[in-house]
Motif scaffolding. Structure first.
Motif, short mmCIF file in Angstrom:
data_model
loop_
_atom_site.label_atom_id
_atom_site.label_comp_id
_atom_site.label_asym_id
_atom_site.label_seq_id
_atom_site.Cartn_x
_atom_site.Cartn_y
_atom_site.Cartn_z
N ILE A 1 -66.91 -63.21 -18.80
CA ILE A 1 -66.47 -64.61 -18.81
C ILE A 1 -67.22 -65.37 -19.91
O ILE A 1 -68.40 -65.13 -20.12
CB ILE A 1 -66.83 -65.26 -17.44
CG1 ILE A 1 -65.88 -64.74 -16.36
CG2 ILE A 1 -66.83 -66.76 -17.50
CD1 ILE A 1 -66.27 -65.22 -14.98
N SER A 2 -66.52 -66.27 -20.58
CA SER A 2 -67.24 -67.17 -21.49
C SER A 2 -67.14 -68.60 -20.97
O SER A 2 -66.16 -68.96 -20.30
CB SER A 2 -66.70 -67.08 -22.92
OG SER A 2 -65.64 -67.97 -23.10
N VAL A 3 -68.17 -69.39 -21.26
CA VAL A 3 -68.18 -70.80 -20.88
C VAL A 3 -68.48 -71.58 -22.16
O VAL A 3 -69.55 -71.42 -22.75
CB VAL A 3 -69.25 -71.08 -19.80
CG1 VAL A 3 -69.34 -72.58 -19.51
CG2 VAL A 3 -68.95 -70.31 -18.52
N ILE A 4 -67.52 -72.39 -22.60
CA ILE A 4 -67.70 -73.14 -23.84
C ILE A 4 -68.17 -74.54 -23.50
O ILE A 4 -67.46 -75.29 -22.82
CB ILE A 4 -66.38 -73.22 -24.66
CG1 ILE A 4 -65.67 -71.86 -24.71
CG2 ILE A 4 -66.65 -73.79 -26.06
CD1 ILE A 4 -66.47 -70.74 -25.34
N GLY A 5 -69.38 -74.89 -23.97
CA GLY A 5 -69.96 -76.18 -23.63
C GLY A 5 -70.94 -76.00 -22.49
O GLY A 5 -70.54 -75.68 -21.37
N CYS A 6 -72.25 -76.15 -22.76
CA CYS A 6 -73.25 -75.91 -21.72
C CYS A 6 -74.02 -77.17 -21.38
O CYS A 6 -75.26 -77.17 -21.32
CB CYS A 6 -74.18 -74.77 -22.13
SG CYS A 6 -73.29 -73.22 -22.26
N GLY A 7 -73.31 -78.25 -21.20
CA GLY A 7 -73.91 -79.48 -20.68
C GLY A 7 -73.98 -79.33 -19.17
O GLY A 7 -74.08 -78.21 -18.63
N TYR A 8 -73.89 -80.44 -18.46
CA TYR A 8 -74.00 -80.43 -17.01
C TYR A 8 -73.05 -79.45 -16.36
O TYR A 8 -73.42 -78.52 -15.63
CB TYR A 8 -73.71 -81.83 -16.48
CG TYR A 8 -74.73 -82.21 -15.49
CD1 TYR A 8 -74.70 -81.64 -14.24
CD2 TYR A 8 -75.77 -83.07 -15.81
CE1 TYR A 8 -75.68 -81.93 -13.32
CE2 TYR A 8 -76.74 -83.36 -14.91
CZ TYR A 8 -76.68 -82.79 -13.66
OH TYR A 8 -77.66 -83.06 -12.77
N LEU A 9 -71.78 -79.67 -16.67
CA LEU A 9 -70.73 -78.85 -16.06
C LEU A 9 -70.86 -77.39 -16.47
O LEU A 9 -70.88 -76.49 -15.63
CB LEU A 9 -69.38 -79.44 -16.52
CG LEU A 9 -68.11 -78.66 -16.24
CD1 LEU A 9 -67.94 -78.44 -14.75
CD2 LEU A 9 -66.90 -79.44 -16.78
N GLY A 10 -70.98 -77.13 -17.78
CA GLY A 10 -70.96 -75.77 -18.29
C GLY A 10 -72.19 -74.96 -17.90
O GLY A 10 -72.06 -73.79 -17.50
N ILE B 1 -63.45 -73.88 -20.48
CA ILE B 1 -63.79 -75.00 -21.37
C ILE B 1 -64.48 -76.08 -20.55
O ILE B 1 -63.89 -76.65 -19.62
CB ILE B 1 -62.52 -75.56 -22.04
CG1 ILE B 1 -61.93 -74.48 -22.93
CG2 ILE B 1 -62.85 -76.82 -22.84
CD1 ILE B 1 -60.77 -74.91 -23.74
N CYS B 2 -65.74 -76.31 -20.87
CA CYS B 2 -66.57 -77.23 -20.07
C CYS B 2 -67.20 -78.31 -20.94
O CYS B 2 -68.25 -78.86 -20.59
CB CYS B 2 -67.66 -76.44 -19.35
SG CYS B 2 -67.01 -75.30 -18.11
N VAL B 3 -66.61 -78.63 -22.08
CA VAL B 3 -67.20 -79.62 -22.98
C VAL B 3 -66.97 -81.04 -22.45
O VAL B 3 -66.10 -81.26 -21.61
CB VAL B 3 -66.63 -79.50 -24.42
CG1 VAL B 3 -67.06 -78.18 -25.04
CG2 VAL B 3 -65.13 -79.63 -24.42
N GLY B 4 -67.74 -81.98 -22.96
CA GLY B 4 -67.66 -83.36 -22.49
C GLY B 4 -66.44 -84.10 -23.06
O GLY B 4 -65.90 -83.74 -24.11
N THR B 5 -66.03 -85.14 -22.34
CA THR B 5 -64.95 -86.02 -22.81
C THR B 5 -65.43 -87.46 -22.64
O THR B 5 -64.99 -88.18 -21.76
CB THR B 5 -63.65 -85.80 -22.00
OG1 THR B 5 -63.96 -85.88 -20.59
CG2 THR B 5 -63.02 -84.47 -22.30
N PRO B 6 -66.40 -87.88 -23.49
CA PRO B 6 -66.99 -89.22 -23.32
C PRO B 6 -65.99 -90.34 -23.65
O PRO B 6 -64.91 -90.08 -24.19
CB PRO B 6 -68.13 -89.22 -24.35
CG PRO B 6 -67.73 -88.21 -25.38
CD PRO B 6 -66.92 -87.17 -24.67
N GLN B 7 -66.39 -91.56 -23.31
CA GLN B 7 -65.56 -92.71 -23.68
C GLN B 7 -65.63 -92.88 -25.20
O GLN B 7 -66.71 -92.76 -25.79
CB GLN B 7 -66.11 -93.96 -22.99
CG GLN B 7 -65.21 -95.17 -23.12
CD GLN B 7 -65.73 -96.37 -22.30
OE1 GLN B 7 -66.41 -96.20 -21.30
NE2 GLN B 7 -65.40 -97.56 -22.76
N LYS B 8 -64.48 -93.14 -25.83
CA LYS B 8 -64.47 -93.35 -27.28
C LYS B 8 -65.23 -94.63 -27.62
O LYS B 8 -65.12 -95.61 -26.87
CB LYS B 8 -63.03 -93.54 -27.77
CG LYS B 8 -62.31 -92.26 -28.09
CD LYS B 8 -60.96 -92.62 -28.72
CE LYS B 8 -60.08 -91.40 -28.80
NZ LYS B 8 -58.69 -91.75 -29.10
N ALA B 9 -65.94 -94.62 -28.73
CA ALA B 9 -66.65 -95.83 -29.14
C ALA B 9 -65.63 -96.93 -29.38
O ALA B 9 -64.61 -96.71 -30.05
CB ALA B 9 -67.45 -95.55 -30.40
#
Ligand code: UGA
Length: 435
Positions: free
Chosen positions: A3-12, A81-89
């Motif tokens: 398994i691969s997990v892309i994005g290792c922030g909180y979720l990943g 895919i576990c990358v972030g989706t922050p609020q746009k500036a």
């Protein structure tokens, strides 16, 4: 299964460690080398109970690795895919560029024997948009939203209350379902409910769930405003309405309201997306949810200033809590820090303490004064504001605390202390929605 997990922030990071604990061979990919090194050493770059143990166990078994090089995903059958989706500036919408980049970087490594599973919180329509590019490489896409809470992330990932699979029609959807069932086989054997939906429903489940939670909190905080206007007690009100199991007591804790990296940005992204879809009226109420939430921050500042006879100028204010909630070191959109800053801008001399979040808080708001030890932080305070309900603060002894401070003024921003006990010890006790 590899398994691969892309994005290792909180979720990943949590997902990668949890999947390894289920017996899979996991490679976590992140562009941030510092994060990859920390995770490899079993040191999560954020505070999350139980995660370090899980990381170390996975690495001891040799089934959990982290890397920056995307080519290491080669041979993986399932890519999360576990990358972030922050609020746009400068706007409400979610920024999905990290999701798009993750898919782009995965494409050369996909084949007919692999699937891509989106877990990031995305605006409805994202999966449909990405499915074409993924199917060109022979792989199938599915969306499998995550409902973990910070502070309970390991347990929520391994013991969720439901799984949602958003899949494409026909064989690609069936294949993706088979693969993900294999990944989650151990969890599914506990008769865990699993709902199969289309892409749009799965994406909306996540946004709707967070919007509902935000609504529940702002509802009780609106009642709190009415309690203040009428002399009623919102904590008793919440207990009483929460006993009706159609309502339920959870997420009816009135106080300073919600913050963090999810609820505030998710309701805003939902409003933005609904507008694009021509359905803005359907979620127009979320604007009110947001503004009730924001009003709480201003209100508590007013209560504190009032308790100090109308001015913060030159007063020493101790703020207990910097994290957006207890058992977390996350300060993203932290209500406690927002209040601390407001008081500082009105001339208060603010000292902030927190059991875990001081590092993050001082990076975000270096202008505030930070003290690690609670007793030191309380020393000579003219007023104390409890803004994040860590157990340690709930257990403070009113008499012992009184011996440290200069003025016995306590503002309970989370309605977690006993007004009787604190008043008996000579404190002026004030709270949101309580007489
Ligand atoms: C939230 C959701 O609860 C998770 O299900 C979801 O997966 C996650 O967002 C996400 O989208 O990733 P989280 O942000 O970790 O999880 O925090 P919550 O426990 O939901 O708390 C959010 C905020 O609401 C905190 O600031 C908390 O203090 C506040 N809150 C919570 C209240 O003010 N009153 C309550 O009764 C409950």
């Amino acid at each position: 299964m590899k398994i691969s997990v892309i994005g290792c922030g909180y979720l990943g990071a949590v997902h990668a460690a949890a999947m390894a604990s289920l017996g899979h061979d996991v490679i976590g990919i992140d562009v941030d080398e510092v994060k990859v090194d920390a995770l490899t050493a079993g040191l999560p770059p954020f505070f999350e109970p139980g995660l370090s143990e899980l990381l170390l166990a996975g690495q001891d078994r040799g089934s959990l690795k982290f890397a920056t090089d995307i080519s290491q995903v080669a041979g993986a059958k399932v890519h999360f895919i576990c990358v972030g989706t922050p609020q746009k500036a400068g706007e409400f919408a979610a920024d999905v560029t990290y999701v798009d980049a993750a898919v782009e970087s995965l494409r050369p490594h996909l084949d007919t024997d692999s699937i891509v599973v989106g877990k990031s919180t995305v605006p409805v329509g994202t999966a449909e948009r990405l499915a074409g590019a993924i199917s060109e490489s022979g792989a199938s896409l599915m969306w499998n939203p995550e409902f973990l809470r910070e502070g309970h992330a390991v347990d929520d990932t391994l013991h969720p209350n439901r799984l949602v699979y958003g899949v494409a029609d026909g064989e690609p959807g069936k294949r993706a379902t088979r693969y993900l069932d294999e990944v989650y086989a151990e969890m599914l054997s506990d008769s865990l409910p699993r709902l199969i939906t289309d892409f749009a429903t799965a994406e909306l489940v996540k946004t709707a769930a967070n919007s509902f939670l935000a609504t529940k909190i702002s509802f009780i905080n609106a009642m709190s405003e009415l309690c203040e206007a009428s002399g009623a007690d919102v904590t008793q009100l919440a207990d009483a309405i929460g006993m009706d199991d159609r309502i339920g007591r959870k997420f009816l804790n009135a106080g300073l309201g919600f913050g963090g990296g999810c609820l505030p940005k998710d309701i805003r992204a939902f409003m933005a997306r609904a507008g694009e879809l021509g359905a803005d009226q359907a979620v127009a109420f979320l604007r009110e949810i947001d503004s009730i939430n924001m009003r709480r921050r201003v209100r508590i500042v007013d209560i504190a200033r009032d308790a100090l006879h109308g001015s913060f100028i030159g007063k020493r204010i101790t703020v207990l809590g910097a994290a957006f909630k207890p058992d977390s070191d996350d300060v993203r959109d932290s209500p406690a820090l927002a209040v601390a800053r407001l008081i500082a801008t009105q001339g208060g001399v603010v000292t902030v303490t927190d059991p875990q979040a001081i590092d993050n808080a001082s990076k975000s708001f270096p202008e505030l004064n930070y003290v690690i030890n609670t007793s030191d932080a309380l020393l000579n305070a003219d007023a104390v504001l409890l803004l994040t309900e860590w157990r340690e603060y709930q257990d403070l002894d009113p008499k012992q605390t009184a011996s440290l401070v200069a003025g016995r003024i306590l503002i309970d921003g989370r309605n977690v202390l006993s007004p009787e006990l604190w008043r008996k010890a000579g404190w002026t006790y004030r709270a949101l929605g309580r007489p």
